[in-house]
Design a protein around this motif. Structure first.
Motif, PDB file in Angstrom:
ATOM      1  N   VAL A   1       0.864  -1.179   0.000  1.00 27.36           N
ATOM      2  CA  VAL A   1       0.000   0.000   0.000  1.00 27.36           C
ATOM      3  C   VAL A   1       0.902   1.231   0.000  1.00 27.36           C
ATOM      4  CG1 VAL A   1      -1.850   1.253   1.156  1.00 27.36           C
ATOM      5  CG2 VAL A   1      -1.720  -1.249   1.335  1.00 27.36           C
ATOM      6  N   THR A   2       0.792   2.046  -1.026  1.00 25.81           N
ATOM      7  CA  THR A   2       1.583   3.275  -1.119  1.00 25.81           C
ATOM      8  C   THR A   2       0.695   4.466  -0.803  1.00 25.81           C
ATOM      9  OG1 THR A   2       3.049   2.309  -2.778  1.00 25.81           O
ATOM     10  CG2 THR A   2       3.037   4.705  -2.599  1.00 25.81           C
ATOM     11  N   LEU A   3       1.135   5.261   0.167  1.00 23.33           N
ATOM     12  CA  LEU A   3       0.361   6.416   0.621  1.00 23.33           C
ATOM     13  C   LEU A   3       1.081   7.707   0.255  1.00 23.33           C
ATOM     14  CD1 LEU A   3      -0.379   5.229   4.279  1.00 23.33           C
ATOM     15  CD2 LEU A   3      -1.921   5.055   2.318  1.00 23.33           C
ATOM     16  N   PRO A   4       0.350   8.706  -0.270  1.00 27.55           N
ATOM     17  CA  PRO A   4       0.939  10.049  -0.370  1.00 27.55           C
ATOM     18  C   PRO A   4       1.292  10.559   1.028  1.00 27.55           C
ATOM     19  CG  PRO A   4      -1.096   9.872  -1.647  1.00 27.55           C
ATOM     20  CD  PRO A   4      -1.015   8.647  -0.789  1.00 27.55           C
ATOM     21  N   LEU A   5       2.134  11.550   1.104  1.00 30.99           N
ATOM     22  CA  LEU A   5       2.608  12.033   2.400  1.00 30.99           C
ATOM     23  C   LEU A   5       1.471  12.465   3.311  1.00 30.99           C
ATOM     24  CD1 LEU A   5       5.818  14.048   1.439  1.00 30.99           C
ATOM     25  CD2 LEU A   5       5.633  11.700   2.286  1.00 30.99           C
ATOM     26  N   ARG A   6       0.423  13.028   2.766  1.00 28.94           N
ATOM     27  CA  ARG A   6      -0.667  13.556   3.595  1.00 28.94           C
ATOM     28  C   ARG A   6      -1.816  12.575   3.778  1.00 28.94           C
ATOM     29  NH1 ARG A   6      -0.247  18.839   4.798  1.00 28.94           N
ATOM     30  NH2 ARG A   6       1.319  20.085   3.675  1.00 28.94           N
ATOM     31  N   ALA A   7      -1.696  11.402   3.217  1.00 31.00           N
ATOM     32  CA  ALA A   7      -2.774  10.414   3.355  1.00 31.00           C
ATOM     33  C   ALA A   7      -2.623   9.650   4.670  1.00 31.00           C
ATOM     34  CB  ALA A   7      -2.759   9.451   2.178  1.00 31.00           C
TER      35      ALA A   7
END
Length: 236
Positions: A45-51
């Motif tokens: 699971v790859t999350l953007p920095l603000r997610a």
């Protein structure tokens, strides 16, 4: 403020069964994404920095059937161990521990034989595969480069997971050692593909014509890798 940190890897109970999940953050990511890591047998699971973690969990829950199906379709993991059957140039070879043998690791009678302490067998086999990949890839790359009037600055043998090979602008070629498990004509295609980038750093019609001049196996090799590439990541 950044969201709370998430564990790097954990086992989660999703609707379709226990699932190993690896969490990653990326400054370049614009949305939450899922992908399967065949080598680890996990979903990434790859999350953007603000997610936040909750967004990743929501995507996992919504696509739990897809995750379960993809993980269930993976070939079994094959560790480098005595008696394990592994591939070399597309052909199965058993690993045979020979504690009193000399020479570290060697090929004999269709077997990959390993001497020494069994505690170091897996590492020795992995090192042998890397060396074997370099031995087979290097002369092939140099030959293909000479045919198109280019030179190779350096050849790196790595355990790349997201691509089989790459060509840097400075003329450095990098290859996954796992390519030596594929049939020789598949290996030849991947080498020719990267060497062609020494002249054409693109995928234009000129590039593909150059690849075709170096190897006749492009279409068949791409098809083979699409069908079997994930299996190569399950060894070791």
């Amino acid at each position: 403020m950044r969201p709370p940190a998430t564990p790097t890897r954990e086992m989660l109970r999703l609707p379709h069964g226990p699932t190993e999940v690896e969490w990653r953050r990326s400054a370049r990511a614009r949305r939450v994404t899922l992908r399967i890591d065949p080598a680890a047998g996990a979903v990434v699971v790859t999350l953007p920095l603000r997610a936040g973690r909750g967004q990743g969990m929501a995507l996992l829950q919504a696509h739990s059937r897809w995750v379960a199906d993809r993980l269930g379709a993976l070939a079994p993991h094959v560790p480098f161990a005595d008696g394990a059957m592994v591939l070399l140039l597309g052909e199965p070879h058993p690993i045979r521990h020979c504690p009193d043998g000399l020479g570290g690791v060697w090929l004999e009678a269709g077997e990959i034989r390993v001497a020494g302490d069994p505690a170091f067998l897996a590492r020795r086999v992995a090192d042998w595969f890397r060396a074997e990949a370099r031995r087979r890839i290097t002369p092939r790359a140099l030959d293909h480069a000479a045919r198109i009037g280019r030179s190779v600055r350096r050849i790196a043998i790595k355990d790349q997971r997201s691509r089989w090979a790459s060509c840097a602008p400075d003329g450095t070629l990098a290859f996954s050692w796992r390519l030596v498990m594929a049939p020789e004509w598949v290996l030849d295609y991947v080498v020719a593909h990267e060497v062609a980038h020494l002249r054409e750093m693109n995928h234009s019609a000129r590039f593909w014509a150059l690849v075709a001049s170096l190897t006749p196996h492009a279409a068949a090799a791409k098809s083979w890798l699409a069908r079997n590439g994930a299996r190569l990541l399950r060894y070791g």
